[in-house]
Write a protein that holds these residues in place. Structure first.
Motif, PDB file in Angstrom:
ATOM      1  N   HIS A   1      13.583 -17.208  18.598  1.00  0.00           N
ATOM      2  CA  HIS A   1      13.665 -16.540  17.291  1.00  0.00           C
ATOM      3  C   HIS A   1      14.235 -15.142  17.507  1.00  0.00           C
ATOM      4  O   HIS A   1      13.603 -14.300  18.139  1.00  0.00           O
ATOM      5  CB  HIS A   1      12.274 -16.463  16.646  1.00  0.00           C
ATOM      6  CG  HIS A   1      12.294 -16.019  15.221  1.00  0.00           C
ATOM      7  ND1 HIS A   1      12.006 -14.735  14.834  1.00  0.00           N
ATOM      8  CD2 HIS A   1      12.581 -16.696  14.083  1.00  0.00           C
ATOM      9  CE1 HIS A   1      12.094 -14.634  13.520  1.00  0.00           C
ATOM     10  NE2 HIS A   1      12.441 -15.811  13.040  1.00  0.00           N
ATOM     11  N   TYR A   2      15.429 -14.906  16.986  1.00  0.00           N
ATOM     12  CA  TYR A   2      16.113 -13.652  17.267  1.00  0.00           C
ATOM     13  C   TYR A   2      15.733 -12.526  16.303  1.00  0.00           C
ATOM     14  O   TYR A   2      15.877 -11.357  16.633  1.00  0.00           O
ATOM     15  CB  TYR A   2      17.633 -13.856  17.242  1.00  0.00           C
ATOM     16  CG  TYR A   2      18.146 -14.578  18.463  1.00  0.00           C
ATOM     17  CD1 TYR A   2      18.316 -13.911  19.671  1.00  0.00           C
ATOM     18  CD2 TYR A   2      18.428 -15.938  18.431  1.00  0.00           C
ATOM     19  CE1 TYR A   2      18.770 -14.572  20.804  1.00  0.00           C
ATOM     20  CE2 TYR A   2      18.874 -16.611  19.559  1.00  0.00           C
ATOM     21  CZ  TYR A   2      19.050 -15.926  20.742  1.00  0.00           C
ATOM     22  OH  TYR A   2      19.490 -16.581  21.860  1.00  0.00           O
ATOM     23  N   THR A   3      15.268 -12.852  15.109  1.00  0.00           N
ATOM     24  CA  THR A   3      14.903 -11.815  14.144  1.00  0.00           C
ATOM     25  C   THR A   3      13.565 -11.197  14.513  1.00  0.00           C
ATOM     26  O   THR A   3      12.585 -11.902  14.736  1.00  0.00           O
ATOM     27  CB  THR A   3      14.810 -12.407  12.728  1.00  0.00           C
ATOM     28  OG1 THR A   3      16.073 -12.962  12.374  1.00  0.00           O
ATOM     29  CG2 THR A   3      14.439 -11.322  11.718  1.00  0.00           C
TER      30      THR A   3
ATOM     31  N   ALA B   1       6.015 -20.789   9.606  1.00  0.00           N
ATOM     32  CA  ALA B   1       5.215 -19.554   9.656  1.00  0.00           C
ATOM     33  C   ALA B   1       5.760 -18.589  10.708  1.00  0.00           C
ATOM     34  O   ALA B   1       5.905 -18.938  11.882  1.00  0.00           O
ATOM     35  CB  ALA B   1       3.760 -19.887   9.951  1.00  0.00           C
ATOM     36  N   GLN B   2       6.039 -17.368  10.276  1.00  0.00           N
ATOM     37  CA  GLN B   2       6.448 -16.287  11.160  1.00  0.00           C
ATOM     38  C   GLN B   2       5.492 -15.123  10.972  1.00  0.00           C
ATOM     39  O   GLN B   2       4.981 -14.900   9.869  1.00  0.00           O
ATOM     40  CB  GLN B   2       7.875 -15.831  10.839  1.00  0.00           C
ATOM     41  CG  GLN B   2       8.943 -16.854  11.124  1.00  0.00           C
ATOM     42  CD  GLN B   2       9.146 -17.071  12.609  1.00  0.00           C
ATOM     43  OE1 GLN B   2       8.821 -16.204  13.432  1.00  0.00           O
ATOM     44  NE2 GLN B   2       9.694 -18.225  12.963  1.00  0.00           N
ATOM     45  N   LEU B   3       5.246 -14.391  12.036  1.00  0.00           N
ATOM     46  CA  LEU B   3       4.362 -13.238  11.931  1.00  0.00           C
ATOM     47  C   LEU B   3       4.973 -12.048  12.646  1.00  0.00           C
ATOM     48  O   LEU B   3       5.547 -12.182  13.732  1.00  0.00           O
ATOM     49  CB  LEU B   3       2.982 -13.545  12.508  1.00  0.00           C
ATOM     50  CG  LEU B   3       1.930 -12.436  12.298  1.00  0.00           C
ATOM     51  CD1 LEU B   3       0.580 -13.030  11.906  1.00  0.00           C
ATOM     52  CD2 LEU B   3       1.775 -11.571  13.553  1.00  0.00           C
ATOM     53  N   GLY B   4       4.845 -10.885  12.021  1.00  0.00           N
ATOM     54  CA  GLY B   4       5.300  -9.641  12.634  1.00  0.00           C
ATOM     55  C   GLY B   4       4.220  -8.589  12.500  1.00  0.00           C
ATOM     56  O   GLY B   4       3.462  -8.573  11.524  1.00  0.00           O
TER      57      GLY B   4
ATOM     58  N   ALA C   1       1.997  -0.987  20.067  1.00  0.00           N
ATOM     59  CA  ALA C   1       2.106  -2.437  20.232  1.00  0.00           C
ATOM     60  C   ALA C   1       3.016  -2.965  19.130  1.00  0.00           C
ATOM     61  O   ALA C   1       3.057  -2.424  18.024  1.00  0.00           O
ATOM     62  CB  ALA C   1       0.742  -3.117  20.176  1.00  0.00           C
ATOM     63  N   MET C   2       3.741  -4.034  19.457  1.00  0.00           N
ATOM     64  CA  MET C   2       4.669  -4.627  18.487  1.00  0.00           C
ATOM     65  C   MET C   2       4.755  -6.122  18.744  1.00  0.00           C
ATOM     66  O   MET C   2       4.886  -6.561  19.895  1.00  0.00           O
ATOM     67  CB  MET C   2       6.046  -3.978  18.612  1.00  0.00           C
ATOM     68  CG  MET C   2       7.117  -4.588  17.720  1.00  0.00           C
ATOM     69  SD  MET C   2       8.732  -3.752  17.881  1.00  0.00           S
ATOM     70  CE  MET C   2       8.452  -2.335  16.813  1.00  0.00           C
ATOM     71  N   TYR C   3       4.688  -6.887  17.670  1.00  0.00           N
ATOM     72  CA  TYR C   3       4.858  -8.338  17.786  1.00  0.00           C
ATOM     73  C   TYR C   3       5.986  -8.743  16.852  1.00  0.00           C
ATOM     74  O   TYR C   3       5.936  -8.479  15.651  1.00  0.00           O
ATOM     75  CB  TYR C   3       3.575  -9.085  17.422  1.00  0.00           C
ATOM     76  CG  TYR C   3       3.679 -10.581  17.662  1.00  0.00           C
ATOM     77  CD1 TYR C   3       3.374 -11.128  18.894  1.00  0.00           C
ATOM     78  CD2 TYR C   3       4.131 -11.432  16.651  1.00  0.00           C
ATOM     79  CE1 TYR C   3       3.498 -12.494  19.137  1.00  0.00           C
ATOM     80  CE2 TYR C   3       4.260 -12.799  16.880  1.00  0.00           C
ATOM     81  CZ  TYR C   3       3.943 -13.324  18.126  1.00  0.00           C
ATOM     82  OH  TYR C   3       4.079 -14.666  18.366  1.00  0.00           O
ATOM     83  N   GLY C   4       7.013  -9.398  17.429  1.00  0.00           N
ATOM     84  CA  GLY C   4       8.196  -9.729  16.643  1.00  0.00           C
ATOM     85  C   GLY C   4       8.431 -11.198  16.400  1.00  0.00           C
ATOM     86  O   GLY C   4       9.346 -11.566  15.663  1.00  0.00           O
ATOM     87  N   GLY C   5       7.628 -12.077  17.017  1.00  0.00           N
ATOM     88  CA  GLY C   5       7.843 -13.505  16.848  1.00  0.00           C
ATOM     89  C   GLY C   5       7.792 -14.233  18.175  1.00  0.00           C
ATOM     90  O   GLY C   5       7.225 -13.736  19.156  1.00  0.00           O
ATOM     91  N   ALA C   6       8.419 -15.397  18.202  1.00  0.00           N
ATOM     92  CA  ALA C   6       8.366 -16.242  19.400  1.00  0.00           C
ATOM     93  C   ALA C   6       9.212 -15.697  20.539  1.00  0.00           C
ATOM     94  O   ALA C   6       9.079 -16.135  21.680  1.00  0.00           O
ATOM     95  CB  ALA C   6       8.819 -17.667  19.055  1.00  0.00           C
ATOM     96  N   GLY C   7      10.093 -14.729  20.268  1.00  0.00           N
ATOM     97  CA  GLY C   7      10.924 -14.141  21.317  1.00  0.00           C
ATOM     98  C   GLY C   7      12.248 -14.853  21.479  1.00  0.00           C
ATOM     99  O   GLY C   7      12.433 -15.990  21.052  1.00  0.00           O
TER     100      GLY C   7
END
Length: 759
Positions: free
Chosen positions: A376-378, A350-353, A366-372
């Motif tokens: 997680h590079y994407t 599971a990934q969330l953006g 605000a921005m959420y891109g993942g685990a950081g």
């Protein structure tokens, strides 16, 4: 011969008889004439040599790499630092440094700075002599000489380097003003704690920008330059603390002597103890995604990448620190706390953006891109490799309203228009056969556009796309900010089978929220480059563009989308909120992505959830994530959205949508169409006593399933036959919904081979 002659004769004989004395070798070598001649010769040679050196040595065009290298500073919208990169230096013009603080450096290092020629010959001669005697580093330099050493030369202690320093200092003093030299000195000096320059030092020791430094704080920073590590208050010995306080007092006393500080003000000064050191803000976690996206924006606006990476940039972002924290906490509370990859391997996929935008300014708050990084590079908020599914459907309706499109029966398409919502109903009027399934193969029969939107009925929007024209639908989508290169003009595009990012979807919906004026979500609000103290501000494009949809169209869409929140697929997650909201869910085929894009009058946020294998990054299903069944847009994405939006709005929840429309769920209709079985007949309007926006024609279910398919109708699914297609009438149209617009539905054997999804 007389007596006199005889006497002279005797004296002459005596002189001739006396032996001649010879001078010693030393006396022959060091006669006063030779010593004087040698001294004058050396002086002449020295003068000639110095003149030659003066003519030969030029002021370098550029400073050395260590002196010119700066860090790049990224700031929140309120000016607080988000992160730094590279060398911890941020050059600032002298105009930003309080005048009294400027004079603390002169008082501490070189009281005659504004009167001297740039060189202290006596101090320099003493330094050269002690260097020759092997006594190591010596002081005695002016501020100009120290600046020259910092900026143009090196820190090595040799006679040749010292001579270069003298020559260049004389030339620099003639070439530049004293203010320019002072600014260079203050910005190139090392203050300890990894801080180069006064701005970095102000942050490192007192946690403030240079403009807010007091005289007392400035005196401490100026005193540090003599011995940064020994005078750092938090790590200094008792003796070191005593010496730095003495140096601090010496600096302030010199300011009084220079008439730059009154005796009364001097008496008021107290030593301000620096804060404990903190690690530099690093580029990790969400900052890694935010900064990477900010750099992409700058490069797209013409900033040279090499120039940027060389440092000296201060980049202010639209990111609101409070909202950013709220988004990260919402993801944790509503998603990641539910996941356990050790117990359920699917949870590890599971990934969330998410991207949150202020629709009035276009700034990303605000921005959420993942685990950081490095987990997680994407950046999940900007990735465009997953289908937006049914979040694309409002754009089809927007295109229909904007183009005044009509159904196959030549009826205007409005929220009240009746379509045929039967499962797998063949699309009429196209050249490519297409008959997509509804979510969970649900049968709807005759249904209004409003109700079809609430329940994301695929059959309706597949037909609507054909009625509008797929090329027109694509044109509208591109105008709203979607990538046309990822959009194949095929019937399946009506189910959102193209690739899109939360960033793009947030922009499209923000344009609706902004009454049709184009919103291009933008991170960077200001970018300033500082080169040698000269600041240049990059002209920024306005995130708010032209009117790409009429206000009537945009406001009608907003009105319609309030029905999704109030009575549709997102109602379970959002129904208990205390703010007005509109939005749309989406769940792609095979459940590889799930979405909710929602907005209030003041905030637009797109949340996408994606199934991605940790091994190789392949797209995989989300089914079973969190221990449940299919993950739909009304589940995790809508819950994250609702939790974040409540926190982000805080007490500011009373605003209502300012809509100029008489259509849609947000506006009670005066009449509601009654569905007919006759294809070409115009629906007969009948009054609706309740005026409930989500009320549907009598032959549609009284309760429709949720987007995930977990709900079941309480009444018969439809009053229309299900054993075969309706006649291809012109009065109704048909589409498909699965909040999925993906690739898991069964393709037609002889039609559009693009796979599609549920809702």
């Amino acid at each position: 011969m007389g007596r006199a002659d005889a006497r002279r004769a005797r004296q002459g004989s005596a002189r001739r008889a006396k032996p001649k004395q010879r001078k010693s070798g030393i006396r022959r070598l060091f006669t006063w004439k030779k010593i004087l001649g040698t001294f004058l010769g050396v002086c002449l040679l020295g003068i000639a040599g110095f003149i030659g050196l003066y003519l030969y040595v030029d002021v370098p065009e550029d400073g050395n790499e260590n002196a010119t290298a700066q860090g790049n500073v990224f700031k929140y919208a309120d000016g607080k630092i988000l992160a730094r990169g590279g060398v911890n230096r941020e050059n600032v013009p002298l105009s930003r440094i309080p005048k009294a603080v400027q004079y603390t450096f002169v008082a501490a290092e070189n009281k005659t700075f504004f009167q001297d020629s740039g060189v202290d010959l006596k101090g320099t001669a003493r330094g050269i002599l002690k260097t020759l005697m092997g006594e190591g580093k010596q002081g005695g330099s002016t501020i100009t000489q120290q600046y020259v050493k910092n900026y143009y030369l090196s820190q090595e202690q040799t006679v040749s380097r010292k001579l270069q320093e003298i020559v260049i200092s004389l030339k620099v003093d003639n070439k530049f003003s004293k203010r320019e030299i002072l600014a260079g000195y203050i910005n190139t000096s090392y203050y300890g704690r990894g801080a180069y320059g006064i701005q970095a030092a102000a942050q490192a020791y007192y946690g403030v920008d240079v403009e807010k430094l007091t005289v007392s704080q400035g005196a401490y920073l100026a005193s540090l330059l003599q011995a940064p590590s020994q005078y750092d208050w938090t790590s200094a010995t008792a003796a070191g603390q005593k010496r730095v306080k003495e140096r601090w007092a010496y600096t302030l006393d010199n300011m009084v002597e220079m008439h730059e500080l009154s005796p009364e003000d001097r008496a008021k000064q107290t030593f301000q103890i620096p804060k404990a050191p903190k690690g530099l803000p690093g580029v990790t976690g969400q900052a890694s995604y935010i900064i990477d996206q900010a750099k992409k924006e700058l490069f797209a606006q013409g900033v040279d990448e090499k120039n940027f990476e060389a440092g000296g940039w201060t980049v202010t972002l639209g990111i609101n620190k409070g909202k950013q924290n709220a988004l990260e906490k919402a993801v944790k509370r509503k998603l990641t706390d539910d996941l356990n990859a050790k117990r359920r391997p699917v949870d590890g996929d599971a990934q969330l953006g998410a991207t949150s935008v202020d629709p009035k300014t276009g700034h990303i708050v605000a921005m959420y891109g993942g685990a950081g990084y490095p987990k997680h590079y994407t950046n999940n908020s900007t990735r465009t490799d997953y289908q937006p599914a049914s979040t694309f459907k409002p754009l089809i309706l927007a295109s229909a309203l904007e183009n005044r499109a009509k159904t196959q029966g030549r009826l205007p398409i409005t929220p009240d228009t009746i379509y045929d919502g039967r499962n797998r109903r063949p699309v009429v009027g196209g050249t490519i056969p297409f008959a997509p399934p509804n979510e969970d193969e649900h049968e709807y029969g005759k249904i209004s556009v409003q109700t079809a939107t609430n329940n994301s009925v695929n059959a309706v929007f597949a037909q609507m796309g054909q009625d509008v024209g797929l090329d027109e639908v694509k044109k509208t989508a591109v105008e709203l900010g979607m990538d046309g290169a990822k959009m194949d003009v095929k019937p399946a595009m009506t189910l959102g089978t193209m690739g899109a990012s939360p960033l793009q979807m947030a922009g499209a919906y923000a344009t609706l929220d902004n009454h049709g004026k184009k919103v291009t979500p933008t991170l960077v609000t200001k970018a300033v480059h500082n080169a040698n103290g000269a600041e240049t501000e990059l002209p920024m494009k306005d995130p708010i563009g032209d009117q790409v949809l009429s206000r009537e169209t945009a406001d009608t869409l907003t009105s319609v989308l309030t029905g999704v929140v109030n009575d549709g697929t997102a109602s379970d997650a959002v129904k208990n909120t205390d703010y007005k909201a509109a939005g749309k869910t989406g769940t792609s085929d095979d459940n590889k992505s799930a979405w909710f894009v929602g907005y209030t009058p003041k905030l637009v946020t797109a949340v996408g959830m994606f199934g991605e294998s940790p091994k190789g990054g392949a797209q995989v299903t989300l089914k079973g994530t969190g221990g449940g069944g299919r993950v739909n847009g009304g589940g995790y994405p809508a819950r994250v959205w609702a939790d974040y939006t409540s926190a982000a709005l805080g007490g500011n929840t009373g605003a209502d949508f300012d809509l100029e429309t008489d259509l849609g769920a947000g506006v009670p209709p005066t009449v509601a169409p009654t569905p007919t079985r006759t294809p070409s007949a115009t629906p007969t309007p009948t009054p609706t006593p309740s005026g409930t926006p989500s009320q549907t024609p009598s032959d549609t279910p009284s309760q429709t399933p949720t987007e995930s398919g977990t709900g079941t109708p309480t009444g018969p699914p439809t009053s229309t036959p299900t054993g075969g297609p309706f006649p291809p009438d012109g009065g109704t149209t048909d589409g498909t919904d699965g909040d999925t617009g993906g690739t898991g539905g069964r393709p037609n054997k002889k039609g559009d081979s693009t796979l599609y999804g549920f809702e």
